[in-house]
Design an enzyme around this catalytic site. Sequence first.
Site, short mmCIF file in Angstrom:
data_model
loop_
_atom_site.label_atom_id
_atom_site.label_comp_id
_atom_site.label_asym_id
_atom_site.label_seq_id
_atom_site.Cartn_x
_atom_site.Cartn_y
_atom_site.Cartn_z
N CYS A 333 69.23 27.46 59.90
CA CYS A 333 68.20 28.58 59.83
C CYS A 333 67.03 27.94 60.87
O CYS A 333 66.52 28.57 61.81
CB CYS A 333 67.74 29.15 58.62
SG CYS A 333 67.06 27.92 57.60
N HIS A 382 64.34 29.04 53.56
CA HIS A 382 65.23 29.98 54.79
C HIS A 382 64.21 30.63 55.35
O HIS A 382 62.89 30.79 54.84
CB HIS A 382 66.40 30.92 53.84
CG HIS A 382 67.03 31.55 55.22
ND1 HIS A 382 68.03 31.11 55.96
CD2 HIS A 382 67.03 33.16 55.29
CE1 HIS A 382 68.47 31.70 56.99
NE2 HIS A 382 68.02 33.00 56.57
N HIS A 394 67.88 35.78 62.29
CA HIS A 394 68.16 34.64 61.73
C HIS A 394 69.33 34.02 61.97
O HIS A 394 70.35 34.70 62.12
CB HIS A 394 67.47 34.56 60.05
CG HIS A 394 68.54 35.39 59.08
ND1 HIS A 394 69.13 35.04 58.29
CD2 HIS A 394 68.93 36.71 59.59
CE1 HIS A 394 69.98 36.08 57.67
NE2 HIS A 394 69.75 37.15 58.57
#
Length: 423
Positions: A333, A382, A394
């Site tokens: 990520c 994240h 993402h």
Amino acid sequence: MENKQLVKHLVMTSTFAGAFLAAPLIGEAALGDQTLKQGITHQDVKELQNLLKNKGYFKDQETTTYFGPVTQKAVMDFQKANGLIVDGIVGKQTYSKLLQKSLQDEKPAASEGAKKPAAPTAVLKLNSTGKEVQKLQEDLKFLGFFTFYKTTDFYGTITAEAVRKFQISQKLKATGVADATTIDRIQKQVAAKRNPSTPSPSPAPSQPKPNPSTPSPPQTDAVQLKFGSKGPEVIQLQTRLKNLGYFTYPMITDYFGTVTEESVEKFQKANGLPVTGIVTTSVLNKMSEVEKNQVQKPVKSRDQITISVIANASELMGVPYQWGGTTTNGFDCSGFIQYIYAKEGVQLPRTTAQMWNSTTAVKEPAVGDLVFFETYTTGPSHLGIYIGNNQFVHSGSSTGVTVSNLSLPYWQNIYLGSKRVNY
């Protein structure tokens, strides 16, 4: 306000048209954002085992999500071989060493059974990279099929769609894959367009000739730039036209396409010149004359950078997730976010936690802001980039690079906050 609406409109209507909302799963961490040790069950353990297996330390045939004695021994062997504290725990130092070594190989070596024989003309398809991809995009752009604002060395969804449209126009099988037949046909069409006197090799109708009613520039007025021109001179031209209010496209590029041609025509019409869309010496002289009588407006770069960052993200849709990944071979990520910003000269730190600490908190996310989540431990683990309408892009561990809906209960329950990159 108008600039934000423009950015949001451009992103949602063109850049991410057709993107789907993916159902998320737990386990969206990036390298360095959690400590792994014996007894843990997590998707990151499987990625760790794969990495250790590639380096020759994890000997089992199959990888799992459980950190057991076999994984611990592999970690300890790796630590011993790399001069680290041998404790079998994957902490910051071990993460750093794993990442340092993995980043040296931009293109991992193929397995013995996966080696492909060399071919005279390589087949280019989704996720292909290299100079051949960029050349393909340039040719398709010249033919009017590749409409992305710049060419890259990555074969993404936009490139595949451009190839598919070309194949349809040539009555080829519309696969979106640039095979030998497609590449050969593209090259022949480019050659025919650049040399109109050469008969077209395709059975398709020949390229339309210029409208005889369109006025031609005088013989003594040298042509400087025209449709199809490319280079720094085009960037300079677009910048001057933008400052004068005629070039309204949000991005400055090095390609003279239809938008630039229309901008030139508007300038010519407004200043009593023949409306040809061709930049001649007299057009440049008139432009200099007009500039002397006008105060130049400052160029707003933040919105341009934001559009570019999100456009970069759109071209990477479908790239797989890879623990510790920072290239188009695969992203985690934070590696994905770092990559798309770096393409525009904006440097961000490597991990999710570091990005959280180096950005500015905002109450509500705007297009281009980072959205953070708390997935498995206290603190940010994240993140993605907000693109408007409660959507964000993402790299998820189960989806790769994709678009997700921030309003879904899963994301709402773990949403930590939004922050703005300082540039």
